[in-house]
Design a protein around this motif. Structure first.
Motif, PDB file in Angstrom:
ATOM      1  N   SER A  63      -6.572  -7.863   3.328  1.00 36.24           N
ATOM      2  CA  SER A  63      -7.122  -8.903   2.443  1.00 36.24           C
ATOM      3  C   SER A  63      -7.921  -9.944   3.218  1.00 36.24           C
ATOM      4  O   SER A  63      -8.699 -10.689   2.623  1.00 36.24           O
ATOM      5  N   GLU A  64      -7.777  -9.993   4.533  1.00 38.56           N
ATOM      6  CA  GLU A  64      -8.514 -10.952   5.350  1.00 38.56           C
ATOM      7  C   GLU A  64      -9.908 -10.457   5.729  1.00 38.56           C
ATOM      8  O   GLU A  64     -10.746 -11.256   6.143  1.00 38.56           O
ATOM      9  N   TRP A  65     -10.153  -9.158   5.627  1.00 40.49           N
ATOM     10  CA  TRP A  65     -11.469  -8.650   6.007  1.00 40.49           C
ATOM     11  C   TRP A  65     -12.148  -7.798   4.943  1.00 40.49           C
ATOM     12  O   TRP A  65     -13.352  -7.588   4.997  1.00 40.49           O
ATOM     13  N   PHE A  66     -11.407  -7.300   3.969  1.00 35.99           N
ATOM     14  CA  PHE A  66     -12.013  -6.511   2.891  1.00 35.99           C
ATOM     15  C   PHE A  66     -11.928  -7.359   1.628  1.00 35.99           C
ATOM     16  O   PHE A  66     -10.864  -7.482   1.029  1.00 35.99           O
ATOM     17  N   SER A  67     -13.046  -7.975   1.249  1.00 34.28           N
ATOM     18  CA  SER A  67     -13.024  -8.983   0.184  1.00 34.28           C
ATOM     19  C   SER A  67     -12.538  -8.452  -1.167  1.00 34.28           C
ATOM     20  O   SER A  67     -12.053  -9.233  -1.980  1.00 34.28           O
ATOM     21  N   ALA A  68     -12.638  -7.167  -1.412  1.00 31.17           N
ATOM     22  CA  ALA A  68     -12.163  -6.611  -2.677  1.00 31.17           C
ATOM     23  C   ALA A  68     -10.641  -6.552  -2.744  1.00 31.17           C
ATOM     24  O   ALA A  68     -10.057  -6.488  -3.830  1.00 31.17           O
ATOM     25  N   VAL A  69      -9.977  -6.610  -1.591  1.00 31.09           N
ATOM     26  CA  VAL A  69      -8.516  -6.485  -1.532  1.00 31.09           C
ATOM     27  C   VAL A  69      -7.868  -7.856  -1.683  1.00 31.09           C
ATOM     28  O   VAL A  69      -8.095  -8.751  -0.874  1.00 31.09           O
ATOM     29  N   VAL A  70      -7.070  -8.008  -2.723  1.00 35.51           N
ATOM     30  CA  VAL A  70      -6.320  -9.242  -2.948  1.00 35.51           C
ATOM     31  C   VAL A  70      -5.040  -9.220  -2.130  1.00 35.51           C
ATOM     32  O   VAL A  70      -4.669 -10.204  -1.506  1.00 35.51           O
ATOM     33  N   SER A  71      -4.363  -8.078  -2.140  1.00 38.71           N
ATOM     34  CA  SER A  71      -3.147  -7.938  -1.350  1.00 38.71           C
ATOM     35  C   SER A  71      -2.909  -6.464  -1.031  1.00 38.71           C
ATOM     36  O   SER A  71      -3.318  -5.584  -1.777  1.00 38.71           O
ATOM     37  N   VAL A  78      -1.602  -1.574  -3.067  1.00 42.50           N
ATOM     38  CA  VAL A  78      -2.827  -2.351  -2.913  1.00 42.50           C
ATOM     39  C   VAL A  78      -3.245  -2.908  -4.270  1.00 42.50           C
ATOM     40  O   VAL A  78      -3.202  -2.200  -5.277  1.00 42.50           O
ATOM     41  N   ARG A  79      -3.673  -4.166  -4.258  1.00 41.18           N
ATOM     42  CA  ARG A  79      -4.224  -4.818  -5.454  1.00 41.18           C
ATOM     43  C   ARG A  79      -5.631  -5.288  -5.130  1.00 41.18           C
ATOM     44  O   ARG A  79      -5.857  -5.894  -4.087  1.00 41.18           O
ATOM     45  N   LEU A  80      -6.559  -4.992  -6.047  1.00 42.83           N
ATOM     46  CA  LEU A  80      -7.959  -5.379  -5.858  1.00 42.83           C
ATOM     47  C   LEU A  80      -8.342  -6.503  -6.805  1.00 42.83           C
ATOM     48  O   LEU A  80      -7.695  -6.708  -7.840  1.00 42.83           O
ATOM     49  N   ARG A  81      -9.420  -7.194  -6.466  1.00 45.30           N
ATOM     50  CA  ARG A  81      -9.983  -8.182  -7.397  1.00 45.30           C
ATOM     51  C   ARG A  81     -10.323  -7.449  -8.694  1.00 45.30           C
ATOM     52  O   ARG A  81     -10.742  -6.310  -8.659  1.00 45.30           O
ATOM     53  N   GLY A  82     -10.138  -8.101  -9.790  1.00 50.35           N
ATOM     54  CA  GLY A  82     -10.398  -7.474 -11.079  1.00 50.35           C
ATOM     55  C   GLY A  82      -9.165  -6.818 -11.671  1.00 50.35           C
ATOM     56  O   GLY A  82      -9.190  -6.361 -12.806  1.00 50.35           O
ATOM     57  N   GLY A  83      -8.071  -6.731 -10.888  1.00 48.56           N
ATOM     58  CA  GLY A  83      -6.807  -6.249 -11.433  1.00 48.56           C
ATOM     59  C   GLY A  83      -6.423  -4.808 -11.145  1.00 48.56           C
ATOM     60  O   GLY A  83      -5.348  -4.369 -11.541  1.00 48.56           O
TER      61      GLY A  83
END
Length: 159
Positions: A45-53, A65-70
């Protein structure tokens, strides 16, 4: 999770109906990249902006893995060969239309750096496959930005 996907092996990254392949050369050595990909799951999540956690599961044999947008994914690691390849498949997701998903990160030494190749392999409904085709440019940009950010992060850790 909404649904379980068809289990696939690492060979799916070469045979999938939809294969999106991206590559970039970076200054970081393969070992540092491999550790970031395979061992520092929470760091994604610190380097891949799509990854929230992202967090490891099953003592590192899987990931959540959780991405932006749900979008959410439960994954199984398929290959983790130090300095060479890190691959995983999605076992369950809430993404509509997906039937099978796998990703492979291939690391090849180039001079003092590394050529990073990411294969996003998928199967799904016709609408899902069409949507992935239209998302190619955005996924390519996300990959380039992520690998560039990771390279900078690793360079500052070495300094």
């Amino acid at each position: 999770m909404a649904r379980r996907l068809r289990p696939v092996g690492v060979d799916f990254t070469e045979t999938a109906p939809v294969r999106l392949v991206f590559a970039r050369e970076v200054a970081a050595p393969p070992g540092a990249l491999f550790r970031a990909l395979a061992e520092d799951t929470a760091g994604w999540s610190e380097w891949f902006s799509a990854v929230v956690s992202a967090r490891p599961t099953d003592d590192g044999a899987g990931r959540e893995v959780r991405l932006r947008g749900g979008a959410r994914f439960q994954e199984t690691v398929l290959a983790a060969r130090p300095d060479e390849v890190y691959a995983y498949r999605v076992d369950a997701t809430n993404v509509p239309g997906a039937l099978a998903l796998a990703e492979e990160w291939r690391l090849t030494p180039v001079g003092t750096g590394t050529r990073v190749r990411w294969i996003f392999a998928a199967d799904g409904t016709a609408l899902f496959r069409f949507a992935l085709g239209t998302a190619r440019t955005g996924l390519g940009r996300a990959f380039r930005d992520a690998v560039t950010t990771l390279d900078r992060r690793l360079a500052s850790a070495r300094a």
